[in-house]
Design a protein around this motif. Structure first.
Motif, short mmCIF file in Angstrom:
data_model
loop_
_atom_site.label_atom_id
_atom_site.label_comp_id
_atom_site.label_asym_id
_atom_site.label_seq_id
_atom_site.Cartn_x
_atom_site.Cartn_y
_atom_site.Cartn_z
N ARG B 49 0.93 -1.23 -0.21
CA ARG B 49 -0.14 0.06 0.06
C ARG B 49 0.85 0.99 -0.02
NH1 ARG B 49 -5.09 2.02 2.00
NH2 ARG B 49 -4.53 4.06 2.99
N LEU B 50 0.51 2.22 -0.81
CA LEU B 50 1.13 3.54 -0.61
C LEU B 50 0.20 4.60 -0.14
CD1 LEU B 50 2.94 4.12 -4.09
CD2 LEU B 50 4.09 3.63 -2.08
N SER B 51 0.78 5.82 0.46
CA SER B 51 -0.25 6.90 0.76
C SER B 51 0.54 8.09 0.24
CB SER B 51 -0.46 6.85 2.24
OG SER B 51 -1.49 8.02 2.60
N CYS B 52 -0.10 8.88 -0.40
CA CYS B 52 0.81 10.17 -0.73
C CYS B 52 0.12 11.35 -0.31
CB CYS B 52 0.63 10.29 -2.43
SG CYS B 52 1.57 8.90 -3.12
N GLY B 53 1.00 12.25 0.06
CA GLY B 53 0.52 13.59 1.03
C GLY B 53 0.82 14.96 0.16
N GLY B 54 1.08 15.92 0.82
CA GLY B 54 1.05 17.30 0.16
C GLY B 54 2.34 16.99 -0.69
N ALA B 55 3.75 16.62 -0.36
CA ALA B 55 4.62 16.26 -1.08
C ALA B 55 5.60 15.18 -0.36
CB ALA B 55 5.50 17.53 -1.12
N HIS B 56 5.00 14.27 0.11
CA HIS B 56 5.67 13.19 0.59
C HIS B 56 4.93 11.65 0.49
CE1 HIS B 56 3.22 13.50 4.31
NE2 HIS B 56 3.67 12.68 4.93
N VAL B 57 5.76 10.59 0.66
CA VAL B 57 5.12 9.43 0.17
C VAL B 57 5.40 8.37 1.34
CG1 VAL B 57 4.84 7.53 -1.46
CG2 VAL B 57 5.12 9.78 -2.15
N ILE B 58 4.71 7.72 1.95
CA ILE B 58 4.49 6.39 2.69
C ILE B 58 4.17 5.06 2.07
CG2 ILE B 58 3.98 5.51 4.78
CD1 ILE B 58 2.60 8.33 5.74
N ALA B 59 5.30 4.21 1.98
CA ALA B 59 5.13 3.16 1.39
C ALA B 59 4.94 1.93 2.43
CB ALA B 59 6.08 2.42 0.39
N GLY B 105 -0.79 12.95 5.19
CA GLY B 105 -1.70 14.25 5.14
C GLY B 105 -0.77 15.34 4.34
N TRP B 106 -0.94 16.59 4.32
CA TRP B 106 -0.31 17.76 4.11
C TRP B 106 1.03 17.63 4.24
CZ3 TRP B 106 0.05 20.88 -0.20
CH2 TRP B 106 0.84 22.02 0.04
N ASN B 107 1.26 17.71 5.38
CA ASN B 107 2.82 17.63 5.92
C ASN B 107 2.46 16.79 7.34
OD1 ASN B 107 4.29 19.27 4.47
ND2 ASN B 107 4.11 20.94 5.39
N HIS B 108 2.07 15.81 7.42
CA HIS B 108 1.89 15.01 8.57
C HIS B 108 1.77 13.35 8.10
CE1 HIS B 108 -2.28 15.71 8.77
NE2 HIS B 108 -2.32 14.85 9.85
N SER B 109 2.10 12.53 9.11
CA SER B 109 1.86 11.28 8.92
C SER B 109 1.38 10.34 10.04
CB SER B 109 3.40 10.63 8.33
OG SER B 109 3.97 11.37 7.50
N GLY B 374 -0.99 11.95 -4.63
CA GLY B 374 -0.54 13.18 -3.73
C GLY B 374 -1.37 14.33 -3.91
N SER B 375 -0.77 15.49 -3.44
CA SER B 375 -1.70 16.66 -3.87
C SER B 375 -1.48 17.00 -5.47
CB SER B 375 -0.84 17.99 -3.13
OG SER B 375 -1.42 17.99 -1.93
N GLY B 376 -0.13 16.93 -5.95
CA GLY B 376 0.18 17.31 -7.34
C GLY B 376 0.80 16.21 -8.08
N PHE B 377 0.78 14.93 -7.44
CA PHE B 377 1.52 14.01 -8.25
C PHE B 377 0.61 12.66 -8.13
CE2 PHE B 377 3.12 11.93 -4.47
CZ PHE B 377 3.18 12.72 -3.43
N THR B 378 1.09 11.53 -8.83
CA THR B 378 0.38 10.29 -8.97
C THR B 378 1.37 8.98 -8.92
OG1 THR B 378 -1.07 11.32 -10.69
CG2 THR B 378 -1.12 8.94 -10.57
#
Lengths: 82, 389
Positions: B49-59, B105-109, B374-378
């Motif tokens: 699973r991935l989760s994408c935020g404002g400008a970071h990614v958690i895998a 999230g935007w800047n939190h995880s 994420g906010s501006g990415f895929t």
């Protein structure tokens, strides 16, 4: 077209950028300086894209003549580094 | 055991593709630049699973371990520092836990362990870490408020978080962080911010199967297929402070929140959108009229141009949308200025467009695909299997 209308109290003061900021949907930040607010500028721009927001605020809060400003820049939050 | 794994490896290969805004390293390409077409990433551990935020990614890996990369300026990567990471790095603090759910999230995880503990890190200015203060954290900290109760999922938005708890007393959703647009759902009136989790009202009788948060929006999906939203109003509607069921004759199996729209995937494989009045027209306001909502009928609208195509997965960035068809094809629409649609340009689109992801069709076929925004990415994670010769 302005992306959004944002009240100044919902923006965050960024000490590094010396600007009030608000998240931009591109991932960067909309930014506006105190100097801009002082002269009545109400558009905060994002340095990374074409979008901008309209900032809702009282210009008097940023002019020098009126020192009893009720908009204090939010203090930088302390950060715990492990 | 080991031999089995090796056999499996030769049979099925996982590919991770990314595109869109990349100047914080969020694409995992080891470059600080936007990409307008899908980029195949260097080999990563097998990702569940991935989760994408404002400008970071958690895998999250199949081994229940966590990797993060991208913007780290608020501590959201959980690496114990406040710097960006161009490449996936493991979150050491969580290495002794089996992690089963993550949210950026935007800047939190947020991270949830197998035994129901929840950890948060990153920007805490609005109380969105749920730790009882407004302090940012650069390493994941356990949210002690839930004590020994079992947290099942976490969802991180722009300045708020939701947690889904399961237990003998049924399902419970909690909210913490900024509540200025009603996104916490904890009272009939808007609350500025809370730094400790509080129970969301109006979902007590609902069996909640999943929660989501993005921008100033919150959503919950029930096991019966009902979609509830609260927070900032869609399409100019007033903000909603308590969970509100989206009126639709369809049953939903997935929901994806943007900053101004929500997508719902129906049991029949159709995609519906609520809000999104400027979805795909941010750079062309004249087109606005074409996608304006007709609120007199149902609140939700079918996505134009999909015809009979069956959809199996959806994802939303702040202002763009992605879907996967039953044939494993990826389609995108919405805002495209940073290449987040992956179509090779920076144009906006109001109808889903087919993304060309390179494939060695002669030698392999796709067995499963998942999309994340994420906010501006895929991101696309897909499994491929070589064709038998």
């Amino acid at each position: 077209m302005s992306y959004d209308d944002v009240e100044i109290e919902d923006m965050e003061w960024n000490e590094e950028l010396k600007s009030y900021t608000y998240p931009c949907p591109c991932g960067d930040l909309f930014q506006i300086t105190k100097e801009e607010l002082k002269i009545g500028e109400e558009i905060a721009r994002c340095p990374s894209c074409s979008l901008y927001i309209t900032v809702i605020y009282n210009m008097e809060d940023f002019t020098d003549q009126k020192p009893k400003t009720n908009v204090e820049p939010p203090k930088q939050q302390p950060v715990a580094v492990a | 055991m080991e031999a089995n794994e090796r056999v499996k490896e030769t049979e099925e290969k996982q590919e991770v593709w990314s595109w869109g805004a990349g100047t914080e390293g969020q694409l995992g390409t080891e470059k600080l630049q936007d990409e307008h077409i899908p980029q195949l990433l260097p080999l990563l551990p097998s990702i569940s699973r991935l989760s994408c935020g404002g400008a970071h990614v958690i895998a999250l890996t199949y081994g229940k371990k966590v990797l993060t990369w991208g913007r780290g300026a608020s501590g959201q990567l959980g690496h114990g520092n406040m710097v960006n990471s161009l490449e996936p790095k493991s979150v050491q603090v969580l290495s002794n836990f089996n992690i089963t759910h993550v949210s950026a999230g935007w800047n939190h995880s947020g991270f949830v362990s197998e035994c129901g503990q929840v950890f948060t890190c990153g920007d805490g200015s609005f109380g969105q870490l749920g730790l009882g203060d407004y302090v940012s954290q650069s390493s994941p900290i356990k949210v002690s408020h839930f004590a020994s109760r079992h947290v099942y999922q976490i969802a991180c938005g722009m300045r708020h978080s939701l947690a889904l708890l399961k237990g003998e007393h049924g399902d419970q959703v909690y909210g913490f962080g900024s509540g200025k647009r009603g996104q916490l759902g904890i009272s009939k009136e808007k609350v500025k911010a809370v730094s400790l989790p509080q129970s969301v009202s109006g979902l007590q009788e609902v069996n909640v199967s999943s929660i989501s948060a993005n921008g100033d929006h919150s959503a919950a999906l029930s096991s019966e297929g009902n979609l509830y939203t609260w927070g900032r109003g869609f399409g100019g509607a007033p903000d909603v402070c308590c969970p509100d069921r989206v009126i639709s004759r369809f049953s939903f199996k997935q929901a994806a929140l943007g900053w101004n729209h929500v997508l719902g995937l129906t049991d029949e494989g159709d995609v519906l959108m609520l809000g999104g009045s400027h979805h795909g027209v941010l750079n062309n306001p004249q087109k606005d009229v074409l996608v304006n909502q007709d609120l007199t009928e149902e609140q939700v609208k079918k996505i134009p141009g999909l015809n009979k195509i069956k959809v199996v997965g959806i994802a939303s960035g702040s202002e763009h949308s992605v879907l996967i068809t039953e044939n494993g094809e990826v389609m995108t629409w919405g805002w495209g200025e940073h290449g987040q649609l992956g179509l090779g340009d920076t144009c906006d689109h109001t109808c889903p467009q087919l993304v060309n992801i390179a494939q060695n069709a002669e030698h392999q076929y796709i067995t499963s695909s998942k999309v994340y925004c994420g906010s501006g990415f895929t991101f696309v994670v897909r499994a491929c299997r070589p064709k038998q010769t």
